[in-house]
Design a protein around this motif. Structure first.
Motif, PDB file in Angstrom:
ATOM      1  N   ARG A  50       0.850  -1.196   0.000  1.00 16.86           N
ATOM      2  CA  ARG A  50       0.000   0.000   0.000  1.00 16.86           C
ATOM      3  C   ARG A  50       0.883   1.242   0.000  1.00 16.86           C
ATOM      4  O   ARG A  50       1.959   1.244   0.568  1.00 16.86           O
ATOM      5  N   GLN A  51       0.367   2.329  -0.576  1.00 19.62           N
ATOM      6  CA  GLN A  51       1.083   3.607  -0.521  1.00 19.62           C
ATOM      7  C   GLN A  51       0.876   4.287   0.817  1.00 19.62           C
ATOM      8  O   GLN A  51       1.717   5.062   1.256  1.00 19.62           O
ATOM      9  N   ASN A  52      -0.260   4.026   1.462  1.00 21.78           N
ATOM     10  CA  ASN A  52      -0.585   4.618   2.753  1.00 21.78           C
ATOM     11  C   ASN A  52      -1.193   3.555   3.659  1.00 21.78           C
ATOM     12  O   ASN A  52      -2.032   2.763   3.225  1.00 21.78           O
ATOM     13  N   TYR A  53      -0.761   3.582   4.915  1.00 21.72           N
ATOM     14  CA  TYR A  53      -1.338   2.736   5.957  1.00 21.72           C
ATOM     15  C   TYR A  53      -1.960   3.663   6.995  1.00 21.72           C
ATOM     16  O   TYR A  53      -1.472   4.782   7.199  1.00 21.72           O
ATOM     17  N   TYR A  54      -3.018   3.195   7.673  1.00 18.21           N
ATOM     18  CA  TYR A  54      -3.687   4.001   8.689  1.00 18.21           C
ATOM     19  C   TYR A  54      -3.810   3.173   9.954  1.00 18.21           C
ATOM     20  O   TYR A  54      -4.150   1.986   9.902  1.00 18.21           O
ATOM     21  N   ILE A 132       2.637  11.295  10.828  1.00 17.01           N
ATOM     22  CA  ILE A 132       2.777  10.694   9.506  1.00 17.01           C
ATOM     23  C   ILE A 132       4.223  10.217   9.430  1.00 17.01           C
ATOM     24  O   ILE A 132       5.164  11.017   9.478  1.00 17.01           O
ATOM     25  N   ASP A 134       7.266   8.257   7.523  1.00 20.50           N
ATOM     26  CA  ASP A 134       7.809   7.813   6.237  1.00 20.50           C
ATOM     27  C   ASP A 134       8.632   6.565   6.513  1.00 20.50           C
ATOM     28  O   ASP A 134       9.642   6.629   7.234  1.00 20.50           O
ATOM     29  N   THR A 149       6.666   4.221   1.946  1.00 20.44           N
ATOM     30  CA  THR A 149       5.235   4.282   2.224  1.00 20.44           C
ATOM     31  C   THR A 149       5.019   5.254   3.363  1.00 20.44           C
ATOM     32  O   THR A 149       5.969   5.639   4.053  1.00 20.44           O
ATOM     33  N   ARG A 150       3.797   5.653   3.548  1.00 27.55           N
ATOM     34  CA  ARG A 150       3.448   6.539   4.656  1.00 27.55           C
ATOM     35  C   ARG A 150       2.492   5.809   5.591  1.00 27.55           C
ATOM     36  O   ARG A 150       1.562   5.127   5.145  1.00 27.55           O
ATOM     37  N   VAL A 151       2.733   5.996   6.888  1.00 27.38           N
ATOM     38  CA  VAL A 151       1.847   5.436   7.901  1.00 27.38           C
ATOM     39  C   VAL A 151       1.258   6.609   8.680  1.00 27.38           C
ATOM     40  O   VAL A 151       1.991   7.398   9.273  1.00 27.38           O
ATOM     41  N   HIS A 152      -0.056   6.715   8.644  1.00 29.84           N
ATOM     42  CA  HIS A 152      -0.787   7.776   9.352  1.00 29.84           C
ATOM     43  C   HIS A 152      -1.240   7.196  10.674  1.00 29.84           C
ATOM     44  O   HIS A 152      -2.067   6.279  10.698  1.00 29.84           O
TER      45      HIS A 152
END
Length: 158
Positions: A50-54, A132, A134, A149-152
């Motif tokens: 994934r490009q972003n995780y939450y 956020i 990286d 990827t980014r983790v929010h």
């Protein structure tokens, strides 16, 4: 006999020059037959699923509390496909703000070799803030390509 002269330089004689039949090479003890099998070339870059995780974390979380499982793949074999994860930045966003207060050093999070993201500190001081992160997945073998990827992460009251 040496190979023809090119640019004023004469190439060394080839092993089979002067042989009537190439089959004579099989009997020549100065010739070695070598088979090279290339199992894998490091030709694929890593890629996160994934490009972003939450994720949400309780503001009362302890050290080593699970946050998220990150996953990157590299289809190369063996060491060529082995990845190392690390946190490049831990950008803090205070409650109600859309502006980053910068990257917190050291990061209040850790990421393991298998992509498990956990808390590295007690999180109470960040109550209702968000981060956020990286995250980099980097190949262990040359040319050490990487994916990001980014983790929010949002901290919530218990």
């Amino acid at each position: 006999a040496a190979a023809p002269k090119q640019n004023g330089v004469r190439d060394p004689p080839l092993a089979y020059e002067g042989k009537e039949d190439l089959n004579e090479l099989d009997e020549d003890k100065s010739v070695a037959h070598v088979i090279i099998t290339i199992l894998d070339e490091n030709d694929n870059p890593p890629k996160f699923e994934r490009q972003n995780y939450y994720a949400g974390v309780n503001a009362m979380a302890n050290i080593n509390e699970f946050v998220a499982k990150l996953s990157a793949i590299d289809p190369d074999l063996g060491d060529n496909g082995t990845l190392t994860y690390y946190i490049a930045a831990s950008n803090l966003f205070k409650y109600g703000s859309n502006r980053s207060y910068g990257s917190i050093i050291p990061s209040p999070f850790n990421v393991s070799e298998n992509g498990k993201l956990v808390t590295a500190n007690y999180m109470a001081e960040y109550n209702q803030d968000r981060f956020i992160l990286d995250i980099i997945a980097k190949e262990k073998s040359y040319p050490e390509r990487q994916a990001i990827t980014r983790v929010h992460v949002r901290l919530v009251d218990s």
